[in-house]
Design a protein around this motif. Structure first.
Motif, PDB file in Angstrom:
ATOM      1  N   HIS A  60       0.827  -1.197   0.000  1.00 21.72           N
ATOM      2  CA  HIS A  60       0.000   0.000   0.000  1.00 21.72           C
ATOM      3  C   HIS A  60       0.869   1.258   0.000  1.00 21.72           C
TER       4      HIS A  60
ATOM      5  N   ILE B 250      -7.822  -1.668  -7.925  1.00 21.88           N
ATOM      6  CA  ILE B 250      -7.702  -3.102  -8.173  1.00 21.88           C
ATOM      7  C   ILE B 250      -9.079  -3.692  -7.930  1.00 21.88           C
TER       8      ILE B 250
ATOM      9  N   VAL C 224      -4.675  11.077  -9.946  1.00 23.42           N
ATOM     10  CA  VAL C 224      -4.278   9.704 -10.264  1.00 23.42           C
ATOM     11  C   VAL C 224      -4.910   8.782  -9.232  1.00 23.42           C
ATOM     12  N   THR C 225      -5.449   7.659  -9.701  1.00 22.75           N
ATOM     13  CA  THR C 225      -6.065   6.677  -8.815  1.00 22.75           C
ATOM     14  C   THR C 225      -5.610   5.277  -9.218  1.00 22.75           C
ATOM     15  N   VAL C 226      -5.254   4.467  -8.226  1.00 26.05           N
ATOM     16  CA  VAL C 226      -4.931   3.063  -8.462  1.00 26.05           C
ATOM     17  C   VAL C 226      -6.115   2.257  -7.955  1.00 26.05           C
TER      18      VAL C 226
ATOM     19  N   ARG D 139      -5.128   7.153  -4.004  1.00 22.11           N
ATOM     20  CA  ARG D 139      -5.682   8.268  -4.765  1.00 22.11           C
ATOM     21  C   ARG D 139      -4.875   9.512  -4.430  1.00 22.11           C
TER      22      ARG D 139
ATOM     23  N   CYS E 140       2.214   1.802  -3.445  1.00 20.09           N
ATOM     24  CA  CYS E 140       1.166   2.289  -4.345  1.00 20.09           C
ATOM     25  C   CYS E 140       0.885   3.770  -4.116  1.00 20.09           C
TER      26      CYS E 140
ATOM     27  N   VAL F 290       1.481   6.789  -6.831  1.00 16.45           N
ATOM     28  CA  VAL F 290       0.412   7.716  -7.211  1.00 16.45           C
ATOM     29  C   VAL F 290       0.873   9.160  -7.033  1.00 16.45           C
TER      30      VAL F 290
END
Length: 65
Positions: A30, A52, A48-50, A59, A33, A37
């Protein structure tokens, strides 16, 4: 100059911790990630957003000044 920016250094640190860990924990993934971002948001100046599946993992938004 990107290599000197705080988001880039935070990403390098997060990836280093993930790489050195004996086991990749949810918290380490996390953190990587979130740092990723932030770097992309900083570079592009866009939100920008990840995601899954249907879960938002990270975010970020960056307002260029």
């Amino acid at each position: 100059m990107i290599r000197l920016s705080h988001p880039y250094l935070a990403l390098l640190e997060a990836l280093d911790k993930l790489g050195r860990a004996k086991k990749a924990t949810d918290a380490l993934v996390h953190a990587a990630c979130v740092a990723f971002v932030e770097v992309l948001s900083n570079i592009t100046g866009e939100r920008v957003t990840v995601v899954i599946g249907q879960a938002v993992i990270a975010r970020g938004s960056h307002a260029k000044t």
